[in-house]
Design an enzyme around this catalytic site. Structure first.
Site, PDB file in Angstrom:
ATOM      1  N   SER A 153     -19.266 -62.147  17.794  1.00  6.36           N
ATOM      2  CA  SER A 153     -19.330 -61.725  16.392  1.00  6.36           C
ATOM      3  C   SER A 153     -18.347 -60.579  16.208  1.00  6.36           C
ATOM      4  O   SER A 153     -17.974 -59.916  17.192  1.00  6.36           O
ATOM      5  CB  SER A 153     -20.748 -61.240  16.072  1.00  6.36           C
ATOM      6  OG  SER A 153     -20.761 -60.445  14.903  1.00  6.36           O
ATOM      7  N   TYR A 199     -28.716 -56.673  17.106  1.00  8.17           N
ATOM      8  CA  TYR A 199     -27.714 -57.737  17.034  1.00  8.17           C
ATOM      9  C   TYR A 199     -26.367 -57.253  17.565  1.00  8.17           C
ATOM     10  O   TYR A 199     -25.726 -57.914  18.382  1.00  8.17           O
ATOM     11  CB  TYR A 199     -27.586 -58.191  15.584  1.00  8.17           C
ATOM     12  CG  TYR A 199     -26.652 -59.341  15.341  1.00  8.17           C
ATOM     13  CD1 TYR A 199     -25.344 -59.129  14.903  1.00  8.17           C
ATOM     14  CD2 TYR A 199     -27.086 -60.652  15.511  1.00  8.17           C
ATOM     15  CE1 TYR A 199     -24.487 -60.191  14.661  1.00  8.17           C
ATOM     16  CE2 TYR A 199     -26.229 -61.724  15.255  1.00  8.17           C
ATOM     17  CZ  TYR A 199     -24.938 -61.481  14.832  1.00  8.17           C
ATOM     18  OH  TYR A 199     -24.090 -62.536  14.590  1.00  8.17           O
TER      19      TYR A 199
HETATM   20  P1  NAP Z   1     -28.052 -70.041  11.671  1.00  3.13           P
HETATM   21  O1  NAP Z   1     -27.548 -70.730  10.463  1.00  3.13           O
HETATM   22  O2  NAP Z   1     -29.219 -69.126  11.598  1.00  3.13           O
HETATM   23  O3  NAP Z   1     -28.333 -71.157  12.842  1.00  3.13           O
HETATM   24  C1  NAP Z   1     -28.831 -70.690  14.059  1.00  3.13           C
HETATM   25  C2  NAP Z   1     -29.096 -71.909  14.934  1.00  3.13           C
HETATM   26  O4  NAP Z   1     -29.629 -71.460  16.185  1.00  3.13           O
HETATM   27  C3  NAP Z   1     -30.128 -72.858  14.346  1.00  3.13           C
HETATM   28  O5  NAP Z   1     -29.785 -74.195  14.700  1.00  3.13           O
HETATM   29  C4  NAP Z   1     -31.418 -72.482  15.060  1.00  3.13           C
HETATM   30  O6  NAP Z   1     -32.274 -73.591  15.099  1.00  3.13           O
HETATM   31  C5  NAP Z   1     -30.867 -72.112  16.444  1.00  3.13           C
HETATM   32  N1  NAP Z   1     -31.720 -71.193  17.212  1.00  3.13           N
HETATM   33  C6  NAP Z   1     -32.084 -69.926  16.900  1.00  3.13           C
HETATM   34  N2  NAP Z   1     -32.859 -69.419  17.881  1.00  3.13           N
HETATM   35  C7  NAP Z   1     -32.984 -70.378  18.830  1.00  3.13           C
HETATM   36  C8  NAP Z   1     -33.666 -70.460  20.082  1.00  3.13           C
HETATM   37  N3  NAP Z   1     -34.395 -69.437  20.541  1.00  3.13           N
HETATM   38  N4  NAP Z   1     -33.564 -71.600  20.799  1.00  3.13           N
HETATM   39  C9  NAP Z   1     -32.844 -72.650  20.326  1.00  3.13           C
HETATM   40  N5  NAP Z   1     -32.173 -72.651  19.146  1.00  3.13           N
HETATM   41  C10 NAP Z   1     -32.257 -71.517  18.419  1.00  3.13           C
HETATM   42  O7  NAP Z   1     -26.869 -69.171  12.309  1.00  3.13           O
HETATM   43  P2  NAP Z   1     -25.273 -69.290  12.145  1.00  3.13           P
HETATM   44  O8  NAP Z   1     -24.826 -68.420  11.044  1.00  3.13           O
HETATM   45  O9  NAP Z   1     -24.894 -70.736  12.169  1.00  3.13           O
HETATM   46  O10 NAP Z   1     -24.824 -68.590  13.506  1.00  3.13           O
HETATM   47  C11 NAP Z   1     -24.636 -69.327  14.696  1.00  3.13           C
HETATM   48  C12 NAP Z   1     -24.108 -68.344  15.724  1.00  3.13           C
HETATM   49  O11 NAP Z   1     -22.952 -67.679  15.198  1.00  3.13           O
HETATM   50  C13 NAP Z   1     -25.100 -67.232  16.062  1.00  3.13           C
HETATM   51  O12 NAP Z   1     -24.973 -66.885  17.426  1.00  3.13           O
HETATM   52  C14 NAP Z   1     -24.632 -66.067  15.185  1.00  3.13           C
HETATM   53  O13 NAP Z   1     -25.022 -64.823  15.728  1.00  3.13           O
HETATM   54  C15 NAP Z   1     -23.156 -66.259  15.234  1.00  3.13           C
HETATM   55  N6  NAP Z   1     -22.410 -65.648  14.146  1.00  3.13           N
HETATM   56  C16 NAP Z   1     -22.701 -65.955  12.847  1.00  3.13           C
HETATM   57  C17 NAP Z   1     -21.921 -65.372  11.836  1.00  3.13           C
HETATM   58  C18 NAP Z   1     -22.152 -65.640  10.377  1.00  3.13           C
HETATM   59  O14 NAP Z   1     -21.573 -64.893   9.551  1.00  3.13           O
HETATM   60  N7  NAP Z   1     -22.940 -66.627  10.000  1.00  3.13           N
HETATM   61  C19 NAP Z   1     -20.878 -64.521  12.156  1.00  3.13           C
HETATM   62  C20 NAP Z   1     -20.650 -64.211  13.500  1.00  3.13           C
HETATM   63  C21 NAP Z   1     -21.415 -64.794  14.475  1.00  3.13           C
HETATM   64  P3  NAP Z   1     -33.896 -73.432  15.126  1.00  3.13           P
HETATM   65  O15 NAP Z   1     -34.243 -72.199  14.319  1.00  3.13           O
HETATM   66  O16 NAP Z   1     -34.442 -74.707  14.534  1.00  3.13           O
HETATM   67  O17 NAP Z   1     -34.262 -73.279  16.551  1.00  3.13           O
HETATM   68  C1  GCO Z   2     -24.783 -58.855   8.960  1.00  2.00           C
HETATM   69  C2  GCO Z   2     -24.247 -60.241   9.217  1.00  2.00           C
HETATM   70  C3  GCO Z   2     -23.232 -60.223  10.345  1.00  2.00           C
HETATM   71  C4  GCO Z   2     -22.738 -61.634  10.569  1.00  2.00           C
HETATM   72  C5  GCO Z   2     -21.738 -61.701  11.651  1.00  2.00           C
HETATM   73  C6  GCO Z   2     -20.490 -60.925  11.370  1.00  2.00           C
HETATM   74  O1  GCO Z   2     -25.972 -58.729   8.646  1.00  2.00           O
HETATM   75  O2  GCO Z   2     -23.966 -57.921   9.070  1.00  2.00           O
HETATM   76  O3  GCO Z   2     -25.309 -61.148   9.515  1.00  2.00           O
HETATM   77  O4  GCO Z   2     -23.824 -59.729  11.503  1.00  2.00           O
HETATM   78  O5  GCO Z   2     -23.782 -62.475  10.941  1.00  2.00           O
HETATM   79  O6  GCO Z   2     -22.269 -61.427  12.900  1.00  2.00           O
HETATM   80  O7  GCO Z   2     -19.549 -61.225  12.382  1.00  2.00           O
END
Ligand code: NAP
Ligand code: GCO
Length: 264
Positions: free
Chosen positions: A144, A157
């Protein structure tokens, strides 16, 4: 010429029921990989399998909580028996809890660390021995921009994602000699269910202040879409990145490079 194809490869994308994980799994499938994914909930699993089918992707889903080491080992063993050794692991499953640090319960802090940092270690540990036997593999940890920056309410986080950056570098260091490349992708602010609370309209219908803030802080002047991660994941999962190791590829529209637009 660099090869971006993944034909004949088995890719496990954790938490790829929707969001960023789903998009990356779709991209890996379109590059030729056989997709396996996991999540916890039946509702999410059923919806995901229907979506993969609609997208003409033959994906296999497992109910597996990535914090349950026995379940992870069993899942990896079953994949090996029924599909083949995992060539590509994407540690994507993750959660966030937005609570001021002094108000956050220890159990909440520990749950975020368990899913976002300990679980990538657990799943990587389960797949690396067979990657070594097979002659190599690819591990991509979804970090992230909070691997680099903090902000209020996301102490657990940011600590987890900072640790995941260093776990990525350590796996790269410890297993590079076995032709295993371990890199990270650091998405910026991406429009998924995880960030929905930061974008929802205000009661008066106006834009969420955080939404305005992120658009002003991002040179691309927009939130990212999960589709913005499709090219980067195929690159890091393919032979095109065989000499890239321990690198965190930030896919953030330039936010980490930019001080931000002066408020009008
Ligand atoms: P999301 O929409 O909340 O999806 C998270 C996924 O992880 C869901 O499929 C959830 O399915 C699964 N999950 C959560 N806890 C789990 C567990 N204990 N065991 C198995 N599966 C689990 O999140 P996202 O935004 O797509 O993010 C995906 C990844 O990218 C994460 O690591 C997040 O930190 C990272 N990220 C996101 C952003 C952003 O801006 N969205 C930015 C940077 C990094 P279930 O709940 O059904 O298990
Ligand atoms: C927040 C957001 C971020 C994004 C992402 C940014 O609350 O600031 O959820 O943490 O998920 O990780 O890179």
């Amino acid at each position: 010429m660099a090869n971006f194809r993944l034909d004949g490869k088995v890719a496990l994308v954790t938490g790829a029921a929707y969001g960023i994980g789903y998009s990356m799994a779709k991209a890996l499938a379109n590059a030729g990989a056989k997709i396996v994914f996991n999540c916890r909930g039946k509702e999410h699993m059923d919806a995901a399998l229907a979506q993969y089918k609609a997208d003409k992707i033959d994906a296999k889903g497992y109910f597996c909580d990535v914090t349950d080491e026995d379940a992870v080992i069993k899942m990896v063993e079953d994949i090996k028996k029924t599909i083949g050794v995992i060539d590509i692991l994407v540690n994507n499953a993750g959660i966030i809890k937005r609570i001021p640090m002094t108000e956050m319960k220890k159990a909440d802090f520990e749950q975020v660390i368990d899913i976002d940092l300990v679980a990538p270690y657990v799943v990587s540990k389960a797949v690396i021995p067979d990657m070594i036997k097979k002659g190599g593999g690819k591990i991509i940890n979804i970090c992230s921009m909070m691997s680099e920056l903090g902000r209020e309410t996301i102490s657990a986080y940011a600590a987890a994602k900072g640790g995941l950056k260093m776990l990525t570098r350590n796996i790269a260091s410890e297993f590079g000699e076995f032709n295993i490349q371990c890199n990270g992708i650091g998405p910026g602010y991406i429009a998924t269910p995880q960030t929905a609370p930061l974008r929802e309209k205000q009661p008066d219908g106006s834009q969420h202040p955080f939404d305005k803030f992120i658009v002003a802080k991002t040179p691309a002047a927009r939130w990212g879409d999960p589709e913005d991660l499709e090219g980067p994941i195929v690159f890091l999962a393919s032979n095109a990145s065989d000499f890239v190791n321990g690198h965190i590829l930030y896919v953030d529209g330039g936010i980490l490079a930019y001080i931000g637009k002066q408020p009008k």
